[in-house]
Scaffold this motif. Structure first.
Motif, mmCIF file in Angstrom:
data_model
loop_
_atom_site.group_PDB
_atom_site.id
_atom_site.type_symbol
_atom_site.label_atom_id
_atom_site.label_comp_id
_atom_site.label_asym_id
_atom_site.label_seq_id
_atom_site.Cartn_x
_atom_site.Cartn_y
_atom_site.Cartn_z
ATOM 1 N N LYS A 188 35.785 38.403 31.620
ATOM 2 C CA LYS A 188 34.690 39.337 31.328
ATOM 3 C C LYS A 188 33.463 39.074 32.214
ATOM 4 C CE LYS A 188 36.103 39.896 26.504
ATOM 5 N NZ LYS A 188 37.248 40.620 26.768
ATOM 6 N N GLY A 189 33.705 38.939 33.508
ATOM 7 C CA GLY A 189 32.611 38.723 34.438
ATOM 8 C C GLY A 189 32.177 37.278 34.573
ATOM 9 N N GLY A 190 32.791 36.372 33.817
ATOM 10 C CA GLY A 190 32.370 34.981 33.833
ATOM 11 C C GLY A 190 33.027 34.138 34.904
ATOM 12 N N ALA A 191 34.023 34.683 35.585
ATOM 13 C CA ALA A 191 34.680 33.917 36.653
ATOM 14 C C ALA A 191 33.785 33.917 37.885
ATOM 15 C CB ALA A 191 36.046 34.517 36.987
ATOM 16 N N VAL A 192 33.639 32.765 38.491
ATOM 17 C CA VAL A 192 32.788 32.629 39.668
ATOM 18 C C VAL A 192 33.659 32.323 40.866
ATOM 19 C CG1 VAL A 192 30.890 31.341 40.717
ATOM 20 C CG2 VAL A 192 30.886 31.775 38.244
ATOM 21 N N LYS A 193 33.641 33.199 41.829
ATOM 22 C CA LYS A 193 34.410 32.996 43.065
ATOM 23 C C LYS A 193 33.719 31.916 43.877
ATOM 24 C CE LYS A 193 34.278 35.806 46.772
ATOM 25 N NZ LYS A 193 34.479 36.996 47.597
ATOM 26 N N ALA A 194 34.465 30.869 44.221
ATOM 27 C CA ALA A 194 33.869 29.733 44.926
ATOM 28 C C ALA A 194 34.346 29.630 46.383
ATOM 29 C CB ALA A 194 34.156 28.439 44.178
ATOM 30 N N TRP A 195 34.958 30.685 46.893
ATOM 31 C CA TRP A 195 35.385 30.636 48.293
ATOM 32 C C TRP A 195 34.612 31.637 49.122
ATOM 33 C CZ3 TRP A 195 38.687 32.663 44.525
ATOM 34 C CH2 TRP A 195 39.005 33.996 44.646
ATOM 35 N N SER A 230 42.579 36.441 47.098
ATOM 36 C CA SER A 230 42.650 37.879 47.362
ATOM 37 C C SER A 230 41.717 38.669 46.438
ATOM 38 C CB SER A 230 44.086 38.371 47.160
ATOM 39 O OG SER A 230 44.415 38.341 45.780
ATOM 40 N N PRO A 231 41.370 39.870 46.831
ATOM 41 C CA PRO A 231 40.565 40.737 45.966
ATOM 42 C C PRO A 231 41.260 41.036 44.631
ATOM 43 C CG PRO A 231 40.613 41.608 48.210
ATOM 44 C CD PRO A 231 41.598 40.468 48.152
ATOM 45 N N GLU A 232 42.598 41.073 44.639
ATOM 46 C CA GLU A 232 43.338 41.357 43.405
ATOM 47 C C GLU A 232 43.148 40.230 42.389
ATOM 48 O OE1 GLU A 232 45.080 43.586 46.763
ATOM 49 O OE2 GLU A 232 44.764 41.438 46.500
ATOM 50 N N VAL A 233 43.214 38.982 42.850
ATOM 51 C CA VAL A 233 43.017 37.847 41.946
ATOM 52 C C VAL A 233 41.571 37.809 41.469
ATOM 53 C CG1 VAL A 233 42.992 35.319 41.796
ATOM 54 C CG2 VAL A 233 44.939 36.492 42.834
ATOM 55 N N GLU A 234 40.642 38.067 42.371
ATOM 56 C CA GLU A 234 39.229 38.097 41.980
ATOM 57 C C GLU A 234 38.995 39.153 40.897
ATOM 58 O OE1 GLU A 234 34.780 38.726 43.903
ATOM 59 O OE2 GLU A 234 36.540 38.988 45.171
ATOM 60 N N SER A 235 39.572 40.332 41.077
ATOM 61 C CA SER A 235 39.430 41.407 40.094
ATOM 62 C C SER A 235 40.062 41.035 38.757
ATOM 63 C CB SER A 235 40.060 42.688 40.644
ATOM 64 O OG SER A 235 39.991 43.715 39.705
ATOM 65 N N ALA A 236 41.253 40.455 38.803
ATOM 66 C CA ALA A 236 41.931 40.049 37.566
ATOM 67 C C ALA A 236 41.134 38.971 36.842
ATOM 68 C CB ALA A 236 43.338 39.546 37.878
#
Length: 129
Positions: A122-129, A110-116
């Motif tokens: 600090k911007g280092g999470a990479v969405k892989a879906w 979800s967008p909420e998990v992506e935002s969290a």
């Protein structure tokens, strides 16, 4: 580098030699180099950045964020969504269509998990879906 993650780290180094960094600097790693690779436990890596002997460090997002580093501003390179080291959601064959599994995947992506995740890492999470 963490010995158990060294494959991922070498993958990052290989990709570094093939593309521009996020801040526009071209990174070229020669085939033959005098780099000395020091293996450290992941939580120690951010602490050695102050050492003038350290030229390059590969830091997992969670430890970079905990150390107050901002991968988007201070990082030279981040893995992309096509990384072979992305985290996966898996299930057994017999419950892959279970409603609970589907709801979990939907909630996780979800967008909420992506935002969290962006805020936490600090911007280092990479969405892989």
């Amino acid at each position: 580098m963490q010995p158990e993650l060294s494959g991922a780290h070498f993958f990052v180094l290989q990709k570094l030699g093939k593309k521009n960094s996020g801040n526009g600097a071209r990174i070229k790693l020669p085939k033959s180099t005098n780099l000395k690779i020091l293996e450290l436990e992941a939580p120690q890596i951010p602490r050695v950045l102050e050492d003038k002997e350290v030229v390059l460090a590969i830091i997992n997002n969670n430890f970079a964020a905990q150390a107050g580093l901002d991968p988007e501003k201070e990082g030279l390179f981040s893995e992309d969504k096509d990384s072979p080291y992305a985290n996966l959601i898996v299930s057994r064959e017999d419950n892959k269509n279970d409603e609970k599994v589907k709801k979990f995947v939907q909630a996780y992506q979800s967008p909420e998990v992506e935002s969290a995740a962006k805020q936490t890492f600090k911007g280092g999470a990479v969405k892989a879906w």
